[in-house]
Design an enzyme around this catalytic site. Sequence first.
Site, PDB file in Angstrom:
ATOM      1  N   GLY A   1       0.792  -1.219   0.000  1.00 36.86           N
ATOM      2  CA  GLY A   1       0.000   0.000   0.000  1.00 36.86           C
ATOM      3  C   GLY A   1       0.826   1.271   0.000  1.00 36.86           C
TER       4      GLY A   1
ATOM      5  N   THR B   1      -0.646   6.019   5.041  1.00 38.23           N
ATOM      6  CA  THR B   1      -1.842   6.066   5.870  1.00 38.23           C
ATOM      7  C   THR B   1      -1.496   6.687   7.210  1.00 38.23           C
ATOM      8  OG1 THR B   1      -3.788   4.822   6.591  1.00 38.23           O
ATOM      9  CG2 THR B   1      -1.645   3.816   7.021  1.00 38.23           C
TER      10      THR B   1
ATOM     11  N   HIS C   1      -2.107   6.599  11.455  1.00 37.07           N
ATOM     12  CA  HIS C   1      -2.556   5.869  12.634  1.00 37.07           C
ATOM     13  C   HIS C   1      -2.511   6.821  13.822  1.00 37.07           C
ATOM     14  CE1 HIS C   1      -2.615   2.242  10.417  1.00 37.07           C
ATOM     15  NE2 HIS C   1      -1.307   2.027  10.401  1.00 37.07           N
TER      16      HIS C   1
ATOM     17  N   GLY D   1      -3.417  -3.296   5.145  1.00 39.67           N
ATOM     18  CA  GLY D   1      -2.052  -3.340   4.645  1.00 39.67           C
ATOM     19  C   GLY D   1      -1.367  -4.551   5.250  1.00 39.67           C
TER      20      GLY D   1
ATOM     21  N   GLY E   1      -1.936  -5.650   9.091  1.00 39.66           N
ATOM     22  CA  GLY E   1      -3.344  -6.028   9.163  1.00 39.66           C
ATOM     23  C   GLY E   1      -4.305  -4.945   8.770  1.00 39.66           C
TER      24      GLY E   1
ATOM     25  N   CYS F   1      -3.640   6.747   1.164  1.00 40.61           N
ATOM     26  CA  CYS F   1      -3.645   5.652   0.182  1.00 40.61           C
ATOM     27  C   CYS F   1      -3.599   6.157  -1.254  1.00 40.61           C
ATOM     28  CB  CYS F   1      -4.851   4.734   0.393  1.00 40.61           C
ATOM     29  SG  CYS F   1      -4.825   3.917   1.993  1.00 40.61           S
TER      30      CYS F   1
END
Length: 247
Positions: A101, A104, A106, A176, A187, A205
């Site tokens: 990927g 992103t 988190h 991912g 995960g 993404c």
Amino acid sequence: MTDARSCPLDADAPAQRGALSGLMRAPTDAPPVAWSIRDGLTPYEEAVATMEARAEAIAAGEAPEGVWLLEHPPLYTAGTSARDGDVIDDRFPVYRTGRGGQFTYHGPGQRIGYVMLDLKRRKPDVRAFVCALEEWIIQTLAAFNVRGERREDRVGVWVRRPEKGPGHEDKIAALGIRVRRWVTFHGVSINVEPDLSHFSGIVPCGISEQRYGVTSLVDLGLPVTMEEVDAALRSAFEDVFGPTERG
């Protein structure tokens, strides 16, 4: 992150939904998957080191399969397809990682589910595994009456937002993964109540169209707790992957 087109079934067709339950179950004599929940915020480097060590131990037959639920402090991660130009504002640390990927985010209020499973004992098919992860997310969202959907041309799990305008959709969850010696790690992530403004520091993404944004359960008007999401995650996981036990 992981390409939604990797699902080998037309998983949104009602006639095929049942085929996804148990898609990646282990043999009936296999031990349950160890299910762990970590409180607080886990540093990203620690999580990766723990996952890699656990994956090696699973491949060697020295540890049971596992799922690890946690939250991270605010950070960005770059997958193997990430483009440097997709970082708009590096206000948080950026970590290069071996998962598939692009970029992103988190952070607190987002439930991370790191999944360490032995595909040799289940189904040695990465495409089917990704499809099963998507199904896990979709079933979890359904527990809160949220319809999550796959898209052929976009990654992640999406919800329609017609109130924002024609064709508007928001991503509520991402995937991912990495597979080594047929053991998975990394995960999924589900937005429960993160600060959605933190996503603006990147092109999530690699998707930049204005009608495609990000959302969360709370943003959708569902004031659910992380504990409620965890319970739904475990129930849906057992439907798709098989039994668990607290690890």
